[in-house]
Design a protein around this motif. Structure first.
Motif, PDB file in Angstrom:
ATOM      1  N   ASP A 168      -1.740   3.769  -0.612  1.00 17.69           N
ATOM      2  CA  ASP A 168      -1.106   3.380   0.652  1.00 17.69           C
ATOM      3  C   ASP A 168      -1.597   4.220   1.823  1.00 17.69           C
ATOM      4  O   ASP A 168      -1.669   3.738   2.956  1.00 17.69           O
ATOM      5  CB  ASP A 168       0.416   3.482   0.541  1.00 17.69           C
ATOM      6  CG  ASP A 168       1.008   2.377  -0.324  1.00 17.69           C
ATOM      7  OD1 ASP A 168       0.230   1.538  -0.834  1.00 17.69           O
ATOM      8  OD2 ASP A 168       2.242   2.358  -0.503  1.00 17.69           O
ATOM      9  N   HIS A 206      -5.313   1.008   1.267  1.00 14.85           N
ATOM     10  CA  HIS A 206      -4.706  -0.233   1.737  1.00 14.85           C
ATOM     11  C   HIS A 206      -5.262  -0.654   3.092  1.00 14.85           C
ATOM     12  O   HIS A 206      -5.659  -1.813   3.282  1.00 14.85           O
ATOM     13  CB  HIS A 206      -3.181  -0.071   1.808  1.00 14.85           C
ATOM     14  CG  HIS A 206      -2.476  -1.280   2.338  1.00 14.85           C
ATOM     15  ND1 HIS A 206      -2.216  -1.466   3.687  1.00 14.85           N
ATOM     16  CD2 HIS A 206      -1.982  -2.375   1.716  1.00 14.85           C
ATOM     17  CE1 HIS A 206      -1.590  -2.617   3.856  1.00 14.85           C
ATOM     18  NE2 HIS A 206      -1.437  -3.191   2.673  1.00 14.85           N
ATOM     19  N   LYS A 253       0.866  -3.247  -0.704  1.00 13.71           N
ATOM     20  CA  LYS A 253       0.891  -1.796  -0.839  1.00 13.71           C
ATOM     21  C   LYS A 253       1.348  -1.413  -2.244  1.00 13.71           C
ATOM     22  O   LYS A 253       2.000  -2.197  -2.937  1.00 13.71           O
ATOM     23  CB  LYS A 253       1.827  -1.185   0.195  1.00 13.71           C
ATOM     24  CG  LYS A 253       1.386  -1.376   1.629  1.00 13.71           C
ATOM     25  CD  LYS A 253       2.385  -0.746   2.583  1.00 13.71           C
ATOM     26  CE  LYS A 253       1.941  -0.934   4.031  1.00 13.71           C
ATOM     27  NZ  LYS A 253       2.929  -0.364   4.978  1.00 13.71           N
TER      28      LYS A 253
END
Length: 327
Positions: free
Chosen positions: A227, A231, A240
């Protein structure tokens, strides 16, 4: 024929093995070698986790490079006077050239350097942690887990190969793709593999067996960066990590296990990716998010059973000079 638009990872140049007694390679010897890492790098983070879990801090000293390297390679600017205090060098490339004066290839971490000669011994990130688990046993702490149990090695190897191709290296194939087709292919393989792993982990706490193994270490070092960098920065944005209930709980379980989260430095991770990869992020702006407090939230994975360290015990806290700023 390989698509020239597809990212291809360079092979490790120096691949000397460490073996007990030096029967097939370099002898394992406490205090002789120095592990050079960046806390930003997922491949180096494998070695950081394994070293902690096995209690090799006294046997294998640690050098931490600045997360932002320059054209001269990984820098020791975190140390006084910009030199590693043990090796006496400013750049990891100096240890590479001490081994091969004509070397002009990439300089990667993790690397293990022979302290007396100042020469790099290995930068074989795929092999280093396996040797630490198997060939350095005499140096392991009391209660160290068996991260590569012989009876499970075939299954561990199979799991690790799929995860390496599609996840560990897959995020790079997506992030560094030079065509839409190459990106689409990497993206598809990445999330197909993550879906498969998520389904597998829905019913068991760890990837192989009921204890932590090398396979979990290798998956964790990608998930913990997902994340924060992959991402958005690498366009791996179907969802995510925090939006997959199984993988998010699994990653938090490992993060909260001694030896995992206490090696992670999110500041180093974000500064490296967003500052160094100027072709992807030319402004070099480092994002403020994501909110990291969720990593400490309850995960409830213990309800699946399993024994993180098998018949062993958790590692003690890291040495004071290796403590990472807590979340």
């Amino acid at each position: 024929m390989r698509d020239s638009a597809e990212f291809t990872r360079s092979e490790s140049r120096f691949t000397d093995r460490f073996t007990a007694g030096g029967r097939d390679g370099r002898p394992v010897e406490a205090g002789r070698y120095r592990l050079v890492v960046s806390r930003a790098c997922p491949w180096a983070s494998r070695a950081l986790v394994v070293r902690r879990l096995l209690g090799l801090e006294e046997a294998l000293s640690l050098a931490v490079a600045d997360p932002v390297q320059d054209e001269r390679s990984w820098r020791f600017t975190l140390d006084p006077d910009g030199r590693d205090p043990v090796l006496g060098i400013r750049f990891l490339s100096e240890a590479y050239r001490a081994r091969d004066a004509g070397y002009d290839g990439g300089v990667s971490v993790p690397a293990i350097v022979d302290v007396p000669s100042g020469q790099v011994v290995t930068n074989d990130y795929q092999r280093i942690t396996l040797d630490l688990s198997t060939e350095w046993r005499a140096m392991h702490r009391e209660g160290a887990p068996d991260l590569y149990p012989e009876k499970l090695r075939d299954e561990i190897d199979e799991r690790m190969e799929g995860i390496y191709q599609d996840v560990n290296n897959g995020v790079y194939k997506a992030g560094f793709a030079k065509s839409q087709e190459a990106y689409d292919a990497a993206y598809s393989r990445l999330f197909a593999r993550l879906d498969q792993v998520s389904e597998h982990l829905a019913g068991q706490r760890y990837l192989v067996g009921d204890t932590i193994t090398e396979a979990d270490v290798r998956l964790f070092t990608t998930l913990v960066r997902f994340d924060a960098v992959y991402h958005g920065h690498f366009k791996c944005n179907r969802n995510k990590l925090g939006e997959d209930p199984v993988l998010w709980a699994y990653a938090r379980d490992l993060f909260q296990t001694p030896g995992f989260g206490d090696t992670v430095d999110f500041d180093h991770i974000k500064r490296h990716y967003y500052v160094v990869h100027e072709d992807i992020n030319p402004t070099r702006i480092v994002p403020r998010g994501p909110d990291l407090r969720g990593w400490r939230a309850p995960h409830h994975r213990e309800e699946l059973g399993g024994r993180p360290f098998g018949d062993g015990t958790p590692p003690p806290p890291p040495p004071p000079h290796e403590v990472v700023q807590p979340l």
